[in-house]
Design a protein around this motif. Structure first.
Motif, PDB file in Angstrom:
ATOM      1  N   MET A 158       0.844  -1.190   0.000  1.00  0.00           N
ATOM      2  CA  MET A 158       0.000   0.000   0.000  1.00  0.00           C
ATOM      3  C   MET A 158       0.880   1.240   0.000  1.00  0.00           C
ATOM      4  SD  MET A 158      -3.113  -0.818  -0.071  1.00  0.00           S
ATOM      5  CE  MET A 158      -4.557  -0.400   0.782  1.00  0.00           C
ATOM      6  N   LYS A 159       0.362   2.262  -0.689  1.00  0.00           N
ATOM      7  CA  LYS A 159       1.073   3.533  -0.741  1.00  0.00           C
ATOM      8  C   LYS A 159       0.101   4.624  -0.326  1.00  0.00           C
ATOM      9  CE  LYS A 159       3.918   6.276  -3.815  1.00  0.00           C
ATOM     10  NZ  LYS A 159       4.497   6.404  -5.154  1.00  0.00           N
ATOM     11  N   THR A 160       0.490   5.475   0.616  1.00  0.00           N
ATOM     12  CA  THR A 160      -0.364   6.558   1.097  1.00  0.00           C
ATOM     13  C   THR A 160       0.081   7.861   0.450  1.00  0.00           C
ATOM     14  OG1 THR A 160      -0.665   5.426   3.206  1.00  0.00           O
ATOM     15  CG2 THR A 160      -1.204   7.769   3.126  1.00  0.00           C
ATOM     16  N   LEU A 161      -0.877   8.555  -0.186  1.00  0.00           N
ATOM     17  CA  LEU A 161      -0.581   9.845  -0.821  1.00  0.00           C
ATOM     18  C   LEU A 161      -1.352  10.941  -0.112  1.00  0.00           C
ATOM     19  CD1 LEU A 161      -0.727   9.006  -4.632  1.00  0.00           C
ATOM     20  CD2 LEU A 161       1.289   9.277  -3.212  1.00  0.00           C
ATOM     21  N   ARG A 162      -0.726  12.085   0.008  1.00  0.00           N
ATOM     22  CA  ARG A 162      -1.379  13.260   0.570  1.00  0.00           C
ATOM     23  C   ARG A 162      -1.875  14.127  -0.588  1.00  0.00           C
ATOM     24  NH1 ARG A 162       1.435  16.312   5.245  1.00  0.00           N
ATOM     25  NH2 ARG A 162       0.012  15.052   6.455  1.00  0.00           N
ATOM     26  N   ASP A 203      -3.140   0.929  -3.838  1.00  0.00           N
ATOM     27  CA  ASP A 203      -2.271  -0.214  -4.071  1.00  0.00           C
ATOM     28  C   ASP A 203      -1.054   0.304  -4.817  1.00  0.00           C
ATOM     29  OD1 ASP A 203      -3.964  -2.039  -2.877  1.00  0.00           O
ATOM     30  OD2 ASP A 203      -5.035  -2.479  -4.763  1.00  0.00           O
ATOM     31  N   ASN A 204       0.101  -0.302  -4.581  1.00  0.00           N
ATOM     32  CA  ASN A 204       1.332   0.193  -5.204  1.00  0.00           C
ATOM     33  C   ASN A 204       1.226   0.276  -6.716  1.00  0.00           C
ATOM     34  OD1 ASN A 204       2.680   0.673  -2.841  1.00  0.00           O
ATOM     35  ND2 ASN A 204       3.690  -1.334  -2.796  1.00  0.00           N
ATOM     36  N   ASP A 205       0.566  -0.688  -7.350  1.00  0.00           N
ATOM     37  CA  ASP A 205       0.480  -0.689  -8.806  1.00  0.00           C
ATOM     38  C   ASP A 205      -0.579   0.276  -9.338  1.00  0.00           C
ATOM     39  OD1 ASP A 205      -1.353  -2.395  -7.577  1.00  0.00           O
ATOM     40  OD2 ASP A 205      -1.652  -3.555  -9.425  1.00  0.00           O
ATOM     41  N   GLU A 206      -1.479   0.778  -8.472  1.00  0.00           N
ATOM     42  CA  GLU A 206      -2.531   1.705  -8.895  1.00  0.00           C
ATOM     43  C   GLU A 206      -2.251   3.152  -8.500  1.00  0.00           C
ATOM     44  OE1 GLU A 206      -6.190   0.407  -7.235  1.00  0.00           O
ATOM     45  OE2 GLU A 206      -6.209  -1.485  -8.324  1.00  0.00           O
ATOM     46  N   ALA A 207      -1.227   3.386  -7.732  1.00  0.00           N
ATOM     47  CA  ALA A 207      -0.974   4.716  -7.182  1.00  0.00           C
ATOM     48  C   ALA A 207      -0.564   5.693  -8.282  1.00  0.00           C
ATOM     49  CB  ALA A 207       0.119   4.647  -6.125  1.00  0.00           C
ATOM     50  N   PRO A 208      -1.264   6.833  -8.363  1.00  0.00           N
ATOM     51  CA  PRO A 208      -0.850   7.870  -9.319  1.00  0.00           C
ATOM     52  C   PRO A 208       0.379   8.608  -8.778  1.00  0.00           C
ATOM     53  CG  PRO A 208      -2.736   8.624  -8.066  1.00  0.00           C
ATOM     54  CD  PRO A 208      -2.481   7.219  -7.638  1.00  0.00           C
TER      55      PRO A 208
END
Length: 186
Positions: free
Chosen positions: A1-5, A23-28
């Motif tokens: 998982m990747k958290t974006l602000r 998800d890491n592969d879906e993160a913009p």
């Protein structure tokens, strides 16, 4: 998982604090929350832009969806759905304002033009042919009746012809109109 602000800004200029997990592969590369979508015109897909541009022309959601290469079977629903999406609505509004500002004179432009005519600053160009068949131009200031008409229109805009003891600008405009009418009559 990747958290974006969220990369959007609050009204006071500080950064938004909202976060979202991807998800890491879906993160913009970057993300904006729902409150900052109006700043994210690039979030429109090519189909959505095509839909919006077609909608500006036809004002028909179904036809616009079809021309933007959406399925004919679902064009009515997709067209309606697209018109409810905030970022598409903002894009359409922005494009309409751009078109309006280019094609339609603003109030300031009209008032400036009328003032220039009233003051005799605009030139009229009359074209004629001389005895040898050559085209000639004569440049001249607007005629008194055209200047008076411009003064009348400005006077109506500023309610100069209504009695108002507290308005020096109105009195000055009345004086100018009266002087122009006197010059035209005498």
């Amino acid at each position: 998982m990747k958290t974006l602000r969220c990369i959007g800004l609050k009204s006071n200029g500080s950064r938004c604090t909202r976060e979202k997990e991807f998800d890491n592969d879906e993160a913009p590369r970057e993300w904006r929350c729902w409150q900052h979508l109006e700043n994210k015109e690039s979030s429109l897909t090519e189909k959505q832009k095509a839909f919006a541009d077609e909608y500006i022309i036809s004002l028909n959601a179904k036809e616009s969806a079809i021309k933007a290469a959406y399925s004919k079977n679902s064009a009515k629903e997709i067209g309606h759905e697209n018109l409810t999406k905030p970022h598409i609505k903002k894009y359409i509004e922005k494009r309409l304002k751009e078109k309006e500002s280019v094609r339609i004179a603003t109030q300031d432009e009209v008032l400036e033009y009328l003032t220039e005519v009233m003051r005799g600053e605009k030139e009229e160009v009359d074209v004629f042919f001389d005895d040898h068949g050559r085209e000639r131009e004569i440049r001249q200031s607007p005629k008194v009746r055209e200047r008076t008409k411009a003064a009348e229109l400005l006077g109506k805009r500023y309610a100069a012809f209504e009695h108002n003891d507290n308005n020096d600008a109105v009195d000055k405009l009345k004086t100018v109109v009266e002087a122009m009418e006197a010059a035209a009559n005498g």
